[in-house]
Design a protein around this motif. Structure first.
Motif, PDB file in Angstrom:
ATOM      1  N   LEU A  26      42.861-109.978  22.482  1.00 39.27           N
ATOM      2  CA  LEU A  26      41.702-109.089  22.627  1.00 39.27           C
ATOM      3  C   LEU A  26      42.133-107.844  23.387  1.00 39.27           C
ATOM      4  CD1 LEU A  26      38.918-111.654  23.657  1.00 39.27           C
ATOM      5  CD2 LEU A  26      39.397-110.745  21.376  1.00 39.27           C
ATOM      6  N   PRO A  27      42.153-106.699  22.733  1.00 39.80           N
ATOM      7  CA  PRO A  27      42.529-105.465  23.433  1.00 39.80           C
ATOM      8  C   PRO A  27      41.412-104.987  24.359  1.00 39.80           C
ATOM      9  CG  PRO A  27      41.985-104.991  21.147  1.00 39.80           C
ATOM     10  CD  PRO A  27      41.913-106.476  21.295  1.00 39.80           C
ATOM     11  N   VAL A  28      41.809-104.411  25.480  1.00 37.78           N
ATOM     12  CA  VAL A  28      40.883-103.855  26.473  1.00 37.78           C
ATOM     13  C   VAL A  28      41.332-102.430  26.764  1.00 37.78           C
ATOM     14  CG1 VAL A  28      39.950-104.082  28.799  1.00 37.78           C
ATOM     15  CG2 VAL A  28      40.487-106.142  27.478  1.00 37.78           C
ATOM     16  N   VAL A  29      40.389-101.494  26.785  1.00 32.03           N
ATOM     17  CA  VAL A  29      40.737-100.097  27.038  1.00 32.03           C
ATOM     18  C   VAL A  29      39.810 -99.506  28.101  1.00 32.03           C
ATOM     19  CG1 VAL A  29      41.596 -99.775  24.686  1.00 32.03           C
ATOM     20  CG2 VAL A  29      39.238 -99.137  25.235  1.00 32.03           C
ATOM     21  N   ALA A  30      40.298 -98.444  28.729  1.00 27.88           N
ATOM     22  CA  ALA A  30      39.493 -97.669  29.684  1.00 27.88           C
ATOM     23  C   ALA A  30      39.853 -96.198  29.500  1.00 27.88           C
ATOM     24  CB  ALA A  30      39.759 -98.120  31.110  1.00 27.88           C
ATOM     25  N   PRO A  31      38.953 -95.381  28.963  1.00 27.99           N
ATOM     26  CA  PRO A  31      39.244 -93.961  28.730  1.00 27.99           C
ATOM     27  C   PRO A  31      38.973 -93.107  29.971  1.00 27.99           C
ATOM     28  CG  PRO A  31      37.599 -94.844  27.178  1.00 27.99           C
ATOM     29  CD  PRO A  31      37.694 -95.779  28.330  1.00 27.99           C
ATOM     30  N   ALA A  62      42.131 -96.384  18.168  1.00 32.73           N
ATOM     31  CA  ALA A  62      42.701 -97.177  17.075  1.00 32.73           C
ATOM     32  C   ALA A  62      44.192 -96.893  16.922  1.00 32.73           C
ATOM     33  CB  ALA A  62      41.970 -96.866  15.770  1.00 32.73           C
ATOM     34  N   ALA A  63      44.577 -95.640  17.037  1.00 33.56           N
ATOM     35  CA  ALA A  63      45.962 -95.256  16.815  1.00 33.56           C
ATOM     36  C   ALA A  63      46.895 -95.818  17.883  1.00 33.56           C
ATOM     37  CB  ALA A  63      46.082 -93.728  16.765  1.00 33.56           C
ATOM     38  N   VAL A  64      46.519 -95.693  19.151  1.00 29.82           N
ATOM     39  CA  VAL A  64      47.423 -96.184  20.203  1.00 29.82           C
ATOM     40  C   VAL A  64      47.501 -97.707  20.183  1.00 29.82           C
ATOM     41  CG1 VAL A  64      47.141 -94.146  21.667  1.00 29.82           C
ATOM     42  CG2 VAL A  64      45.599 -96.084  21.983  1.00 29.82           C
ATOM     43  N   LEU A  65      46.382 -98.371  19.877  1.00 29.72           N
ATOM     44  CA  LEU A  65      46.422 -99.830  19.774  1.00 29.72           C
ATOM     45  C   LEU A  65      47.251-100.272  18.566  1.00 29.72           C
ATOM     46  CD1 LEU A  65      42.746-100.844  20.694  1.00 29.72           C
ATOM     47  CD2 LEU A  65      44.806-101.110  22.096  1.00 29.72           C
ATOM     48  N   ALA A  66      47.173 -99.521  17.483  1.00 29.11           N
ATOM     49  CA  ALA A  66      47.985 -99.837  16.309  1.00 29.11           C
ATOM     50  C   ALA A  66      49.467 -99.751  16.646  1.00 29.11           C
ATOM     51  CB  ALA A  66      47.641 -98.892  15.154  1.00 29.11           C
ATOM     52  N   ARG A 117      47.781-105.418  34.820  1.00 29.93           N
ATOM     53  CA  ARG A 117      48.910-104.659  34.267  1.00 29.93           C
ATOM     54  C   ARG A 117      48.490-104.012  32.952  1.00 29.93           C
ATOM     55  NH1 ARG A 117      52.864-107.967  35.150  1.00 29.93           N
ATOM     56  NH2 ARG A 117      53.837-106.746  36.812  1.00 29.93           N
ATOM     57  N   ARG A 118      48.788-102.727  32.812  1.00 31.28           N
ATOM     58  CA  ARG A 118      48.300-101.974  31.654  1.00 31.28           C
ATOM     59  C   ARG A 118      49.225-100.791  31.382  1.00 31.28           C
ATOM     60  NH1 ARG A 118      45.586-100.816  36.229  1.00 31.28           N
ATOM     61  NH2 ARG A 118      45.005 -98.653  36.715  1.00 31.28           N
ATOM     62  N   VAL A 119      49.017-100.182  30.235  1.00 27.58           N
ATOM     63  CA  VAL A 119      49.749 -98.984  29.832  1.00 27.58           C
ATOM     64  C   VAL A 119      48.753 -97.845  29.679  1.00 27.58           C
ATOM     65  CG1 VAL A 119      51.156 -97.914  28.030  1.00 27.58           C
ATOM     66  CG2 VAL A 119      51.526-100.318  28.636  1.00 27.58           C
ATOM     67  N   LEU A 124      42.537 -86.987  26.971  1.00 21.67           N
ATOM     68  CA  LEU A 124      41.783 -88.230  26.857  1.00 21.67           C
ATOM     69  C   LEU A 124      42.778 -89.353  27.119  1.00 21.67           C
ATOM     70  CD1 LEU A 124      39.274 -89.954  26.065  1.00 21.67           C
ATOM     71  CD2 LEU A 124      40.030 -89.752  23.682  1.00 21.67           C
ATOM     72  N   HIS A 125      43.029 -89.652  28.390  1.00 24.93           N
ATOM     73  CA  HIS A 125      43.973 -90.716  28.724  1.00 24.93           C
ATOM     74  C   HIS A 125      43.349 -92.066  28.381  1.00 24.93           C
ATOM     75  CE1 HIS A 125      45.754 -87.829  31.970  1.00 24.93           C
ATOM     76  NE2 HIS A 125      46.176 -87.548  30.759  1.00 24.93           N
ATOM     77  N   ILE A 126      44.151 -92.964  27.821  1.00 26.30           N
ATOM     78  CA  ILE A 126      43.649 -94.269  27.387  1.00 26.30           C
ATOM     79  C   ILE A 126      44.471 -95.368  28.055  1.00 26.30           C
ATOM     80  CG2 ILE A 126      43.161 -95.781  25.429  1.00 26.30           C
ATOM     81  CD1 ILE A 126      43.085 -93.255  23.666  1.00 26.30           C
ATOM     82  N   HIS A 127      43.825 -96.126  28.955  1.00 24.91           N
ATOM     83  CA  HIS A 127      44.452 -97.287  29.578  1.00 24.91           C
ATOM     84  C   HIS A 127      44.263 -98.488  28.647  1.00 24.91           C
ATOM     85  CE1 HIS A 127      44.997 -95.633  33.773  1.00 24.91           C
ATOM     86  NE2 HIS A 127      44.239 -94.705  33.203  1.00 24.91           N
ATOM     87  N   GLN A 128      45.336 -99.260  28.445  1.00 23.65           N
ATOM     88  CA  GLN A 128      45.303-100.370  27.491  1.00 23.65           C
ATOM     89  C   GLN A 128      45.922-101.628  28.089  1.00 23.65           C
ATOM     90  OE1 GLN A 128      47.204 -98.489  23.718  1.00 23.65           O
ATOM     91  NE2 GLN A 128      47.765 -97.261  25.502  1.00 23.65           N
ATOM     92  N   SER A 129      45.250-102.732  27.901  1.00 24.46           N
ATOM     93  CA  SER A 129      45.823-104.044  28.209  1.00 24.46           C
ATOM     94  C   SER A 129      45.348-105.016  27.140  1.00 24.46           C
ATOM     95  CB  SER A 129      45.402-104.524  29.605  1.00 24.46           C
ATOM     96  OG  SER A 129      43.990-104.603  29.702  1.00 24.46           O
ATOM     97  N   ILE A 130      46.008-106.163  27.054  1.00 27.01           N
ATOM     98  CA  ILE A 130      45.678-107.161  26.036  1.00 27.01           C
ATOM     99  C   ILE A 130      45.488-108.500  26.735  1.00 27.01           C
ATOM    100  CG2 ILE A 130      46.312-108.138  23.809  1.00 27.01           C
ATOM    101  CD1 ILE A 130      46.235-105.094  23.802  1.00 27.01           C
ATOM    102  N   VAL A 131      44.402-109.202  26.409  1.00 26.69           N
ATOM    103  CA  VAL A 131      44.168-110.516  27.001  1.00 26.69           C
ATOM    104  C   VAL A 131      44.213-111.586  25.917  1.00 26.69           C
ATOM    105  CG1 VAL A 131      42.782-109.552  28.887  1.00 26.69           C
ATOM    106  CG2 VAL A 131      41.646-110.382  26.823  1.00 26.69           C
TER     107      VAL A 131
END
Length: 475
Positions: free
Chosen positions: A157-162, A388-392, A370-372, A283-290
């Motif tokens: 499950l991807p999690v993001v914070a813009p 969608a693009a960064v998660l892809a 921990r995130r990117v 538009l910075h996008i923080h990403q983590s996956i659980v």
């Protein structure tokens, strides 16, 4: 609005008068009818985000909407350029050539009030489907759903914070004149840069009071508000969550900031580089996956807390595929004015621990967080497509088991350019990447590429002040 809301994380609240349908579990016409009646809603805005993130759709009386909440719109809205023009349809999609209709289905979880409207008004975001009920692959919301489904099939499950940056500027009705910072409550415009200044934010207290109020009424959860480095440049961070929900929030939040600013006779702009000599907006996008079963962050080893191989592969995927997804992160000619060596924006695919000069930053955090942070997207990007693009890219990195480079500890902008320098180069990178086309959908890539090429042709019709300044009498 308290000072705490401006500088710290505001406490989560659920006010009694909050006009958010999703917070009350609205689903289906009957419950929506109750919600409308309780608020004496007279009109509803039926929204669908197009490829540029522009709100298209219809406005109608609630009584008509309740009789038929599924409406039709031409499929061609997903081929419309930011200028209002369309690319040549020949060879794209037969249904577009015939100007075929599609059907718009309301996503009841997005039903909320329009707090700035003069009369009681609601809004709801719609999904696009074909006549036989299939999702329209060119629709930005569907592109993001498609990517999210790839993750879910893996049990992730991807999690993001813009984080959204934007400028406040004086009203400008003549495109030939440059933009200027607006006058604040002191009666003076901001000239020097005031990064992280509380007093500079307070210059627009009344505006931000309205932004907070309107956001709360729509269920848009603001985490922090800060003054960025540019003159009258601001940044608002949203809380982390599901990618589609956060993309919806950014989409609605942009509308909210623009509308609130207009009420204060100010323009809010999300152009990537609106003012020469000032930093661009990102538009910075923080990403983590659980893990879907355990809820654990798969970027951290559950026993040791150390970064996992999947974490480094996710990073590597973003490094490898950033050039291919670039035209969704920087979708206009103006976007590439931000991505220069003398700016604060990244110019390559380097990554580092807490290194803001790199395109990919790993912020300080505990193992569970921990995130990117992808710092490449500009604020003019469609949030659905950028997320969608960064998660892809990250997904491809994990499934291909790619290896990341070593982290950079110095100024990454001293390294060579590794990202496309212009829109046409970025579109070519997208069209040449079969893995990205497969995960985003070939029909979407075809449509988006055609739009970007047409927008570039439109741009080339304009003669710039630089050309008149340096070429008129010298060549």
């Amino acid at each position: 609005m308290s000072r705490k809301k401006k500088t710290d994380k505001p406490e989560k609240s659920e006010p009694a008068d909050r006009d958010v349908a999703s917070a009350r579990g609205i689903s289906g016409v009957e419950r929506a009818k109750e919600w409308f009646g309780a608020r004496t809603i007279e009109e509803i805005e039926c929204l669908v985000p197009d490829q540029g993130g522009v709100a298209r759709g219809k406005i109608m009386p609630v009584s008509k909407f309740l009789k038929s909440p599924v409406m039709n719109l031409p499929l061609s809205i997903f081929y419309q350029c930011i200028t209002g023009e369309y690319p040549a349809y020949e060879g794209l999609v037969d249904a577009v050539e015939a100007d075929t209709d599609m059907f718009m289905q309301p996503d009841w979880g997005t039903l909320t009030s329009v707090p700035w409207a003069m009369d009681p008004t609601a809004q709801v975001i719609h999904d696009a489907v074909t006549r036989d009920g299939r999702p329209v692959e060119q629709a930005p919301r569907q592109v993001l759903r498609r990517v999210r489904d790839f993750y879910r099939k893996k049990g992730w499950l991807p999690v993001v914070a813009p984080e959204i940056e934007f400028y406040l500027v004086e009203p400008n009705t003549d495109a030939d004149y440059p933009l200027k910072p607006p006058v604040g409550r002191s009666g003076r415009p901001e000239i020097g840069r005031q990064g992280y200044s509380i007093s500079a934010v307070n210059e627009f207290d009344a505006l931000f009071e309205d932004i907070y109020k309107y956001s709360e009424q729509q269920g848009l959860e603001i985490d922090t508000l800060i003054h960025e480095d540019g003159a009258a440049q601001m940044e608002i961070n949203l809380r982390h969550g599901d990618p589609l929900e956060l993309a919806d929030q950014v989409f609605l939040f942009k509308r909210t900031i623009r509308e609130a600013s207009l009420q204060h006779k100010i323009y809010a702009t999300f152009m990537a580089k609106p003012i020469a000599g000032e930093p661009g907006s990102a538009l910075h996008i923080h990403q983590s996956i659980v893990d879907a079963e355990t809820g654990n962050n798969i970027f951290s080893d559950p026993d040791t807390g150390a970064p996992t191989p999947l974490f480094f592969s996710f990073l590597a995927g973003q490094q490898k595929y950033l050039p291919a997804i670039m035209c969704m992160l920087a979708p206009y000619v103006n976007s590439y004015r931000r991505l220069t060596r003398d700016s604060m924006a990244p110019i390559n695919v380097q990554w580092g621990y807490d290194n803001r000069t790199a395109g990919l930053r790993v912020p300080p955090s505990g193992p569970e967080a921990r995130r990117v942070e992808n710092r490449v997207p500009s604020s003019d990007a469609n949030p659905y497509l950028a997320i969608a693009a960064v998660l892809a890219a990250g997904y491809l990195g994990m499934t291909e088991e790619l290896e990341a480079t070593s982290p950079i500890e110095t100024d990454a902008k001293n390294r060579d350019y590794e990202l496309p320098r212009g829109l046409l180069e970025a579109v070519a990178e997208l069209e040449d990447s079969e893995p990205v086309k497969q995960i985003l959908g070939s029909s979407f890539v075809t449509a988006f590429s055609a739009i970007k090429k047409q927008e570039y042709e439109t741009f080339m019709r304009v003669i710039s002040p630089w050309e008149r300044e340096h070429l008129l009498l010298n060549v």
